[in-house]
Write an enzyme that holds these catalytic residues in place. Sequence first.
Site, PDB file in Angstrom:
ATOM      1  N   LYS A  54       4.415 -12.097  -4.122  1.00  0.00           N
ATOM      2  CA  LYS A  54       5.362 -12.457  -5.177  1.00  0.00           C
ATOM      3  C   LYS A  54       6.424 -13.372  -4.590  1.00  0.00           C
ATOM      4  CE  LYS A  54       8.474  -8.529  -4.656  1.00  0.00           C
ATOM      5  NZ  LYS A  54       9.073  -7.365  -5.262  1.00  0.00           N
ATOM      6  N   HIS A 102       0.970  -9.596  10.417  1.00  0.00           N
ATOM      7  CA  HIS A 102       0.867 -11.046  10.592  1.00  0.00           C
ATOM      8  C   HIS A 102       1.233 -11.433  12.026  1.00  0.00           C
ATOM      9  CE1 HIS A 102       0.197 -11.749   6.365  1.00  0.00           C
ATOM     10  NE2 HIS A 102       0.180 -13.054   6.573  1.00  0.00           N
TER      11      HIS A 102
END
Length: 176
Positions: free
Chosen positions: A101, A36
Amino acid sequence: MKKITLPIDNETIKTLKCGEMINLSGVIYTARDAAHQRLINCINQNQELPFDLKGQAIYYVGPTPNKEGEVIGSAGPTTSYRMDDLTEPLLDRGLKLMIGKGKRNQAVIDSMKKNTCAYLAAIGGAGAYISNSIKKSEIIAYEDLGAEAIRRLEVEDLLVVVAIDCNGNNIYELDK
């Protein structure tokens, strides 16, 4: 259960409802923290990204090495809030689904609403099971990151839950 084939468009995103189980097939990309940061560096330096974000899904995973004869090793989800500070520029450039999650921060949820995006939860602790849905895996960028390299995965019948829909309805907030 709704079946979704990727890439995905805004009209399909709008049909996804918080708490709904969906069956996902098509291409997804993997990226964790280090990948990222490199994507954001590319954006900040006006460089081309290693894949087109429009209509795509990123799965927050760092799979284990595959055993002989397997496409990929265990591929369980990573805790998503670790990517929160690096998510908005990706959503602004067309990313439509994130799979991981755990909870997301309000800035990410606001950006999801603005950009018509959804956050899907994969089942934590089920990495070996999830890997059965991955039919093809290819590193496409940042191989030096090892498990955190960006991979292009072809998935078939990956079961996920809509954790936060494009209206901001949040499965983690339902009981409050």
